[in-house]
Design an enzyme around this catalytic site. Sequence first.
Site, PDB file in Angstrom:
ATOM      1  CE  LYS A  17      -4.302  -1.861   1.630  1.00 46.83           C
ATOM      2  NZ  LYS A  17      -3.869  -2.971   2.744  1.00 46.83           N
TER       3      LYS A  17
ATOM      4  CB  ALA B   1     -16.009 -15.987  -2.108  1.00 48.49           C
TER       5      ALA B   1
HETATM    6  P1  BMP Z   1      -8.624 -11.372   5.809  1.00 46.28           P
HETATM    7  O1  BMP Z   1      -9.225 -11.545   4.302  1.00 46.28           O
HETATM    8  O2  BMP Z   1      -8.042 -11.451   7.471  1.00 46.28           O
HETATM    9  O3  BMP Z   1      -8.911 -10.634   6.433  1.00 46.28           O
HETATM   10  O4  BMP Z   1      -7.029 -10.226   5.141  1.00 46.28           O
HETATM   11  C1  BMP Z   1      -7.451  -9.006   4.776  1.00 46.28           C
HETATM   12  C2  BMP Z   1      -6.351  -8.831   3.831  1.00 46.28           C
HETATM   13  O5  BMP Z   1      -6.817  -8.323   2.833  1.00 46.28           O
HETATM   14  C3  BMP Z   1      -5.215  -8.524   4.855  1.00 46.28           C
HETATM   15  O6  BMP Z   1      -4.207  -8.301   4.318  1.00 46.28           O
HETATM   16  C4  BMP Z   1      -5.719  -7.037   4.894  1.00 46.28           C
HETATM   17  O7  BMP Z   1      -4.522  -6.252   4.866  1.00 46.28           O
HETATM   18  C5  BMP Z   1      -5.922  -6.471   3.125  1.00 46.28           C
HETATM   19  N1  BMP Z   1      -6.962  -5.622   2.850  1.00 46.28           N
HETATM   20  C6  BMP Z   1      -8.036  -5.514   3.420  1.00 46.28           C
HETATM   21  O8  BMP Z   1      -9.212  -6.285   4.368  1.00 46.28           O
HETATM   22  N2  BMP Z   1      -9.543  -4.254   2.821  1.00 46.28           N
HETATM   23  C7  BMP Z   1      -8.832  -3.754   2.270  1.00 46.28           C
HETATM   24  O9  BMP Z   1      -9.546  -2.881   1.687  1.00 46.28           O
HETATM   25  C8  BMP Z   1      -7.576  -3.199   1.003  1.00 46.28           C
HETATM   26  C9  BMP Z   1      -6.354  -4.925   2.011  1.00 46.28           C
HETATM   27  O10 BMP Z   1      -5.317  -4.404   1.313  1.00 46.28           O
END
Ligand code: BMP
Length: 207
Positions: free
Chosen positions: A60, A172
């Site tokens: 990011k 999903a």
């Molecule tokens: P999780 O499925 O465990 O919530 O992880 C989501 C991943 O995607 C994390 O690495 C988070 O930093 C990233 N992410 C997110 O959750 N929302 C966004 O809007 C952008 C992201 O990169």
Amino acid sequence: MESRIVASLDLTDKEKLLALSETIGKQVFAIKINWPTILSAGKSIIGELSSYSKVICDFKLADIPNTIKLIAKQIADQDPYAIICHPFVGSDSLKELVSTGIRTIGVVAMSNDGASEHLNKHWKELLSDVKGAGAYGIIAAGNNYTLLKEISSQKEHLKVFSPGVGAQGGSAAESIKNGSDYIIVGRAIYDSADPVSEIKKINSEIQ
Ligand code: BMP
């Protein structure tokens, strides 16, 4: 059929990360890593994971063009598939990253509640800048279907990557239905007692 899952392996235990990547690497489109992993395992983890899957570096990036160039140089020898940046800093930084030759993914809409306060209100301008810079893809939240559908309808050539699926409440199937090319799934995979079955379940849900 190629998987449309990006496994977000936000692990800080390197042994666990490598073992899981070896197990699931061929069953997902790519593995995404973020700062927790880079800070614990070092940048060489990008190259190590590349032997199992494509690796997306979720840095990011949000900085001036020169700093962006310096960061990109640091990982150029690690064979990253793509890198994520924040286009809100401006098209000069975005273009600098694209010019490094690493596929660039720009954040257009995020999945956290607070994203609606500022960032997500500006998705149109952000999307337009990402398109104009010749980037590869965008991040658009997979737990806000109305917004995702609107963004996806204007994506043109860009690939849409959607986080927010699983632990953050997004589905999903709904995410794909509303325009995601790929869904990003973290905890629902790496915290699962059986990540392989979880991936199979998500893959069939998508189909
Ligand atoms: P999780 O499925 O465990 O919530 O992880 C989501 C991943 O995607 C994390 O690495 C988070 O930093 C990233 N992410 C997110 O959750 N929302 C966004 O809007 C952008 C992201 O990169």
